[in-house]
Design a protein around this motif. Structure first.
Motif, short mmCIF file in Angstrom:
data_model
loop_
_atom_site.label_atom_id
_atom_site.label_comp_id
_atom_site.label_asym_id
_atom_site.label_seq_id
_atom_site.Cartn_x
_atom_site.Cartn_y
_atom_site.Cartn_z
N TYR A 9 0.82 -1.20 0.00
CA TYR A 9 0.00 0.00 0.00
C TYR A 9 0.86 1.25 0.00
O TYR A 9 1.92 1.31 0.63
N LEU A 10 0.33 2.26 -0.68
CA LEU A 10 0.99 3.56 -0.70
C LEU A 10 0.52 4.36 0.52
O LEU A 10 1.31 4.96 1.23
N TYR A 11 -0.78 4.33 0.73
CA TYR A 11 -1.37 5.05 1.87
C TYR A 11 -2.40 4.15 2.55
O TYR A 11 -3.17 3.48 1.87
N LEU A 71 -7.11 20.48 6.64
CA LEU A 71 -6.61 20.24 5.29
C LEU A 71 -7.56 19.31 4.53
O LEU A 71 -7.90 19.55 3.37
N ILE A 72 -8.02 18.27 5.23
CA ILE A 72 -8.93 17.31 4.59
C ILE A 72 -10.24 17.99 4.20
O ILE A 72 -10.76 17.80 3.10
N SER A 87 -5.02 9.54 11.09
CA SER A 87 -3.93 9.86 12.03
C SER A 87 -2.59 9.27 11.61
O SER A 87 -1.54 9.82 11.93
N GLY A 88 -2.62 8.18 10.89
CA GLY A 88 -1.37 7.52 10.55
C GLY A 88 -0.67 8.06 9.31
O GLY A 88 0.44 7.65 8.99
N LYS A 95 1.97 14.19 3.36
CA LYS A 95 1.49 13.27 2.32
C LYS A 95 -0.03 13.24 2.25
O LYS A 95 -0.61 12.57 1.40
N LEU A 96 -0.65 13.98 3.17
CA LEU A 96 -2.10 13.84 3.33
C LEU A 96 -2.87 14.34 2.12
O LEU A 96 -3.85 13.71 1.70
#
Lengths: 458, 458
Positions: free
Chosen positions: B99-101, B369-370, B438-439, B444-445
C-alpha cells in the motif's frame, strides 16, 4: 486545580448549561441573540458563538438558520431503585510493617538486580527511537525477543521450539485468560492439590470446570486425573508448588501417555522457578519430552528478574497456533514494546544468563546457610529445597500447623502452612510450613531462621 | 549454540540417559561403580557422582546405600491417536508494504512523540532505583499515577473520581476480561452496531451473551436496548465508533434512566479518543452525569501516546470495587511498574497535557486540510469529523461500498467501509467509508486524500 483559569466562552457555556438543566429556560425557548449578548456582556460575538456551539455539540441547544438558538427537549434523570450510596472502603493499612521477617513465596531478592545494565539498554532503546517501537505491537510479541526465548529454552530447558509458537503476555493472569479462550471454556480442567492458589482462582474466575488432583511422592496422581475426566491439566513438574516435588521421568511419561490417548487432552507445564536448581543442571522441561504436541509450556520473568516486570510467555503446540491466529488480532500483546525491546537486548547480550547464574549462586548461598542452621535442630526436616525459592519445613512435634504459624506471628514472623494451599476440600496431608526465603536478605537470614525455628519449637 | 561446551558430567549424564531410554540397560540393572567408571574414563569420581546425581534427580536411576546405582522402572511413551504432525503455517508476508497510503483507524501519528522527555523521565525512574519499583506491584496500579489520572479526569472530562476507583491495566483486552469477571459471565451484555469489532470479539471470547443494538442520529437506540433485555451496555458516547456521532444530553439521560431502573444495569463508557475534539472543549464524559454509580468508564493511552504503551484504565462504580477487591490479589496489575512510574512523572510534570494539546493542534491541521480538499468535491460529504481521529466519508454515487474499497485498493490505498463494522446480521445502513487519517503524515495527506477521492469517483 484552582489555578486553571477558564476561557470566557467556557464560563458562559457553563452558565447557560446550568440554567437549562435547572429548568430556568423552557424547551424551545429562544436564547438571547449573539449580537445582544455580546453587547450586554462586552465580549466578542465569537466568544458567544463558541459557547453556543459547545451547547449545540452537547445537545442542550439547537439552532435554526437565520432565526437563532433554542433550548432542546429535556430528559430528566430519574434516580432509580438504589438509594444507599455505597461508601468506598478504604483499606486498613497493610499489616506488613508489623512483621520483622516475611517468608513469602511471591517475592524475589532484587538487591542484585543489574540496574545500570538495564538503564543502559533502556537508553539504547530510547535513542534508537524506532517508529516501530512506538507504533506496531505484534499480538504475539516482538519477533526478535521470541527468537531469543526459543534459543534460551533450547539451551537451558531442552526444548525444541519454533519462535512462532511463543506468545508473550503480561503474566499468568493474561496468559491463562488467553489460553482458556484458545482451548475453550467448555473443556474440563484440572490442577494439583495442594497447588498454586492463584492458578486455582484464575481458572475459577474464567468459569471453567476445575478438578483438584492429589499428589504422591512423584507429583500429581495420574489415576486420580483419569478418574476426574478432566482433559486439560495444569502442573508444576520442575518443582511442584508448594511441596517442591520434582516429577521423575516415569510420572512424566505416564502423563504424556495420558495426554496422547485423546485428541483434546493437554498438559499445561508451569515452569515458574526451574531456573534455580542448586545441584547439577536444571531438570529438562516436560515439553522437551513431548513429540505429540500435547504440552503447553508457560513461564514468566517474575522469579528471574522481578515481579514488577509483568512479562511472561507461553509455548503453544502447533495445532493451537491456528486457533490463536484467529483471535490474536483483537487481543493484541499485553506487554509494552519498550519492555520487550529492553528484554530482547538483555537476552541477546547475554545479560539474562549472567543474571540468572548470579542469582542462582546467591540463592544457593542462602539455601546452604539455611541447611546449616536447620541441621542443628534434629526435629526439623527440609523437603524440596534442591530447586526453586521455597521449601517445605516439617516439624516433628505435636504442635499443629495453625499454632506454629501463630507462634511465629507472635515473634513478628510471617510464614504460611501447607494447608493453606489446599483448595476446597480438606484432603489429608502432613503438616508443614512453606518457607519462601528469596525475599529475606542474606545478612538477616540466619537471625530470621533461628527466630522462626525457636518460636515454633518453644 | 555450537560454541557452548558442555561440562563432562553433562556429557556422561546424557550418554547414560540415552542408553537407559533406548533400553540398553534393563530395569534394576546395576550401573558401573563410580570408582570403576572414573578409572576407565580417567575422570574424577566427583564428575561421575554429578552425572549419577542428575540421573537420580530426573528419575532415571535410583541408588541403594553401600550397594550402588540402579536403573529405575521405565515407562514407555506411547504415541496417541494423532498421527499427522501439524505444520506451523508461516504467515505470508503482510501485504502492508504494497500500500501507498493506509487510512487505518488503529494507528496514531508518532512523529511528534516527545522522545527526549520520555527518555529523561525513564532515566530519572531508573536512577532513583526504588526497591518498590522492582518488587511490589499493586494490583490496581501505582497509587500516585491513579491520583494523577483522577485529577486529569476531573479537569478534562468533568468527572469526580476517587483514585481508589481507578484500575490500571494493559488495554481493552485485559480490562474487558477483568470487568466481565467482576460483573459476571451470566449477565446479558449489549453493544453498538455498527461498532468496535474488537470489543465485539472480546465479549464473544469471554463467552457472554451479547446483543447488538442499532443506532439513530443520537447514537445507540434505547428502545432497542430495552427490547434486548441486556443489562450491561458498552457505548462510545463521545465519538461513536465508527459513525462519529456525539451522543447528545437527551440520549445520555435516557441511558442513565434505563440504568437507574434496575440494580444490575450498568453502562460501560468507552472514551477511546475524546481527548481530540477540534471545536470548543471536549464533550464531558457521561460518567460525570451519573450520580447513581451506574457508569463504568474506560480509556487507554493508545490514542494519546501510542498503541505500543499498552496502558489503560477503568473507573469502577463504588459497589463494584468491593467485588474487585476480592479477586485483585490473583490478577495482579498487568502493566510494568517501570511504565507506570514514567507515566506518573509524565502526567505530574504536565507533559501529558502538553503533548495532548500539541497532538490536538497537529490533528486539527490535518482535518482542516482534509475539509479543504473534500470541499472541492460536491459529491463527497464528511460526517463525525469534529472529534477523534477518523470520520465517515459519504459518496453521492451509484458505486457500492465494496467497489469503492477495491477501486482504492487498485490505486494502492487501504480504506475500510462502514459495513465491515456491522457485526453478525446485516442491518441497513448508508454506504460510507471510514477514514482514519492519524497515521498518514501531514505532508502526504493532500496527495493521499486526492488519490483516494479520485480513485472512488472515477
Amino acid at each position: 486545580m484552582e489555578s486553571v483559569k477558564k476561557p470566557i466562552y467556557v464560563e458562559l457555556y457553563e452558565q447557560f448549561k446550568s440554567m437549562i438543566v435547572e429548568g430556568k429556560y423552557e424547551e424551545d425557548q429562544k436564547l438571547p441573540s449573539k449580537r445582544k449578548l455580546s453587547a450586554d456582556l462586552k465580549i466578542s460575538p465569537l466568544t458567544v458563538e463558541a459557547a453556543y456551539q459547545q451547547l449545540i455539540a452537547e445537545g442542550y441547544v439547537y439552532s435554526i438558520e437565520k432565526s437563532g438558538y433554542f433550548v432542546s427537549k429535556r430528559v430528566e434523570v430519574i434516580l432509580g431503585v438504589k438509594e444507599s450510596k455505597v461508601k468506598i472502603e478504604h483499606h486498613q493499612k497493610d499489616k506488613k510493617d508489623d512483621y520483622l521477617y516475611e517468608f513469602n513465596t511471591n517475592v524475589v531478592d532484587t538487591s542484585l538486580f543489574p540496574n545500570s545494565t538495564w538503564a543502559k539498554l533502556s537508553r539504547e532503546v530510547l535513542s534508537e527511537n524506532h517508529h516501530e517501537m512506538l507504533n506496531i505491537t505484534h499480538p504475539e510479541g516482538m519477533s526478535e525477543l521470541r527468537v531469543e526465548i526459543a534459543r534460551y529454552l533450547e539451551l537451558y530447558r531442552g526444548m525444541h521450539v519454533d519462535p512462532s509458537q511463543i506468545i508473550i503476555g503480561s503474566g499468568s493472569s493474561s496468559l491463562i485468560g488467553l489460553l482458556v479462550e484458545i482451548l475453550g471454556r467448555k473443556e474440563s480442567y484440572a490442577m494439583e492439590n495442594p497447588g498454586y492458589s492463584k492458578i486455582y482462582h484464575l481458572f475459577k474466575g474464567n468459569d471453567v470446570h476445575l478438578s483438584l488432583i492429589g499428589l504422591d511422592e512423584m507429583g500429581i496422581r495420574v489415576d486420580k486425573l483419569i478418574e476426574s475426566n478432566a482433559n486439560i491439566v495444569h502442573i508444576t513438574p520442575s518443582h511442584q508448588f508448594p511441596t517442591g516435588v520434582v516429577m521423575p521421568i516415569q510420572r512424566r511419561n505416564e502423563l504424556l501417555n495420558w495426554a496422547n490417548e485423546k485428541d483434546n487432552r493437554y498438559i499445561i507445564e508451569d515452569d515458574y522457578d526451574s531456573e534455580f536448581r542448586f545441584q547439577g543442571k536444571p531438570i529438562p522441561a516436560l515439553q522437551g519430552l513431548d513429540y505429540n504436541d500435547k504440552v503447553i509450556y508457560m513461564n514468566t520473568f517474575t522469579k528471574t528478574l522481578a515481579p514488577s516486570f509483568r512479562m511472561g510467555y507461553m509455548v503453544l503446540p502447533r495445532q493451537l497456533i491456528s486457533i490463536y491466529n484467529k483471535i490474536k488480532g483483537y487481543h493484541g500483546c499485553t506487554v509494552p514494546n519498550f519492555e520487550q525491546y529492553i528484554m530482547y537486548k538483555f537476552m541477546k547480550g547475554g545479560y539474562f544468563e549472567r543474571h540468572v547464574n548470579r542469582m542462582k549462586n546467591h540463592y544457593r548461598q542462602k539455601i546452604e546457610l539455611i541447611i546449616k542452621i536447620v541441621d542443628k535442630y534434629p526435629k526439623i526436616k527440609m523437603k524440596g529445597y534442591e530447586s526453586g525459592l521455597h521449601f517445605l519445613m516439617e516439624v516433628d512435634s505435636n504442635i499443629s500447623e495453625e499454632n506454629m504459624i501463630s507462634d511465629a506471628r507472635s515473634n513478628k514472623i510471617r510464614v504460611t502452612g501447607l494447608t493453606s494451599y489446599i483448595q476446597e476440600d480438606s484432603i489429608n496431608i502432613n503438616k508443614a510450613l512453606v518457607i519462601g526465603y528469596s525475599g529475606i536478605s542474606i545478612d538477616k537470614l540466619e537471625q530470621a531462621m533461628n527466630l522462626l525455628i525457636q518460636s515454633i519449637l518453644n
